[in-house]
Scaffold this motif. Structure first.
Motif, PDB file in Angstrom:
ATOM      1  N   ARG A  75       0.939  -1.172  -0.013  1.00 24.26           N
ATOM      2  CA  ARG A  75      -0.057   0.058  -0.045  1.00 24.26           C
ATOM      3  C   ARG A  75       0.894   1.288   0.137  1.00 24.26           C
ATOM      4  NH1 ARG A  75      -3.313   1.223   4.965  1.00 24.26           N
ATOM      5  NH2 ARG A  75      -3.599  -0.967   5.001  1.00 24.26           N
ATOM      6  N   HIS A  76       2.077   1.337   0.822  1.00 25.27           N
ATOM      7  CA  HIS A  76       2.566   2.309   0.820  1.00 25.27           C
ATOM      8  C   HIS A  76       3.782   2.665  -0.119  1.00 25.27           C
ATOM      9  CE1 HIS A  76       0.636   3.635   4.633  1.00 25.27           C
ATOM     10  NE2 HIS A  76       1.048   2.249   5.039  1.00 25.27           N
ATOM     11  N   PHE A  77       4.236   1.473  -0.790  1.00 22.63           N
ATOM     12  CA  PHE A  77       5.445   1.546  -1.611  1.00 22.63           C
ATOM     13  C   PHE A  77       5.390   0.876  -3.047  1.00 22.63           C
ATOM     14  CE2 PHE A  77       7.201   1.256   2.804  1.00 22.63           C
ATOM     15  CZ  PHE A  77       7.865   2.313   2.966  1.00 22.63           C
ATOM     16  N   TYR A  78       4.399   0.387  -3.260  1.00 23.11           N
ATOM     17  CA  TYR A  78       4.141  -0.213  -4.620  1.00 23.11           C
ATOM     18  C   TYR A  78       3.737   1.000  -5.572  1.00 23.11           C
ATOM     19  CZ  TYR A  78       1.905  -2.752  -8.398  1.00 23.11           C
ATOM     20  OH  TYR A  78       1.631  -3.218  -9.697  1.00 23.11           O
ATOM     21  N   LYS A  79       4.537   0.947  -6.620  1.00 23.04           N
ATOM     22  CA  LYS A  79       4.155   1.901  -7.938  1.00 23.04           C
ATOM     23  C   LYS A  79       3.648   1.036  -8.975  1.00 23.04           C
ATOM     24  CE  LYS A  79       6.113   5.460  -5.689  1.00 23.04           C
ATOM     25  NZ  LYS A  79       5.103   5.712  -4.465  1.00 23.04           N
ATOM     26  N   PRO A  80       2.564   1.191  -9.361  1.00 16.63           N
ATOM     27  CA  PRO A  80       1.828   0.479 -10.552  1.00 16.63           C
ATOM     28  C   PRO A  80       2.553   0.812 -11.775  1.00 16.63           C
ATOM     29  CG  PRO A  80       0.261   1.743  -9.795  1.00 16.63           C
ATOM     30  CD  PRO A  80       1.343   1.888  -8.559  1.00 16.63           C
ATOM     31  N   THR A  81       2.782  -0.242 -12.515  1.00 17.86           N
ATOM     32  CA  THR A  81       3.196   0.434 -14.226  1.00 17.86           C
ATOM     33  C   THR A  81       1.920   0.818 -14.779  1.00 17.86           C
ATOM     34  OG1 THR A  81       2.950  -1.966 -14.836  1.00 17.86           O
ATOM     35  CG2 THR A  81       4.916  -1.463 -14.189  1.00 17.86           C
ATOM     36  N   THR A  82       2.264   1.692 -15.834  1.00 18.19           N
ATOM     37  CA  THR A  82       1.185   2.070 -16.647  1.00 18.19           C
ATOM     38  C   THR A  82       0.649   1.134 -17.333  1.00 18.19           C
ATOM     39  OG1 THR A  82       2.618   2.935 -18.287  1.00 18.19           O
ATOM     40  CG2 THR A  82       2.012   4.365 -16.365  1.00 18.19           C
ATOM     41  N   MET A  83      -0.839   1.284 -17.573  1.00 22.11           N
ATOM     42  CA  MET A  83      -1.372   0.018 -18.554  1.00 22.11           C
ATOM     43  C   MET A  83      -1.228   0.707 -19.963  1.00 22.11           C
ATOM     44  SD  MET A  83      -2.694  -1.927 -16.270  1.00 22.11           S
ATOM     45  CE  MET A  83      -4.273  -2.754 -16.907  1.00 22.11           C
ATOM     46  N   ARG A  84      -1.407  -0.537 -20.667  1.00 24.10           N
ATOM     47  CA  ARG A  84      -1.091  -0.162 -22.170  1.00 24.10           C
ATOM     48  C   ARG A  84      -2.344   0.254 -22.759  1.00 24.10           C
ATOM     49  NH1 ARG A  84       0.877  -5.061 -25.556  1.00 24.10           N
ATOM     50  NH2 ARG A  84      -0.953  -6.229 -24.398  1.00 24.10           N
TER      51      ARG A  84
END
Length: 111
Positions: A75-84
């Motif tokens: 919750r605090h550190f995950y950086k999601p990758t941008t979706m295509r």
């Protein structure tokens, strides 16, 4: 007397201690903000309010009680990758379809 119950054995009332069924074991996360003078009282209040109504035979094993705080790294550190984009996905699908059409033509011996 958590885990201990009175039972009549051979005509005499005795206190019986049940062995816990590991298949039924569960854990609870009690909020640190649980309103009580002592934290142990807060655990007891939480248990009576949230667990006992649904599992009247449940008890707390105080030897396994841990008091601390859990940090959710996701919750605090995950950086999601941008979706295509949909256009990129459609282009990939069309390219795969064209490639498979050519393979089928080669296998079938068509020119």
């Amino acid at each position: 007397m958590r885990g201990r119950y009175e039972a009549v054995i051979d005509g005499r009332v005795r206190v019986v201690e049940y062995e816990p069924d590991t298949e039924l074991r569960d854990t609870e996360q009690v909020p640190l903000t649980e309103a009580a003078g002592e934290y142990a009282d807060g655990i007891e209040a939480f248990f009576r309010r949230e667990v006992e109504p649904y599992a009247p035979d449940a008890w707390i094993d105080e030897t396994k009680t841990k008091i601390g705080y859990e940090i959710s790294f996701t919750r605090h550190f995950y950086k999601p990758t941008t979706m295509r984009t949909l256009a990129e996905i459609q282009a990939d699908i069309r390219a795969l379809e064209a490639e498979t059409d050519n393979l089928i033509a080669e296998i079938a011996g068509e020119d």
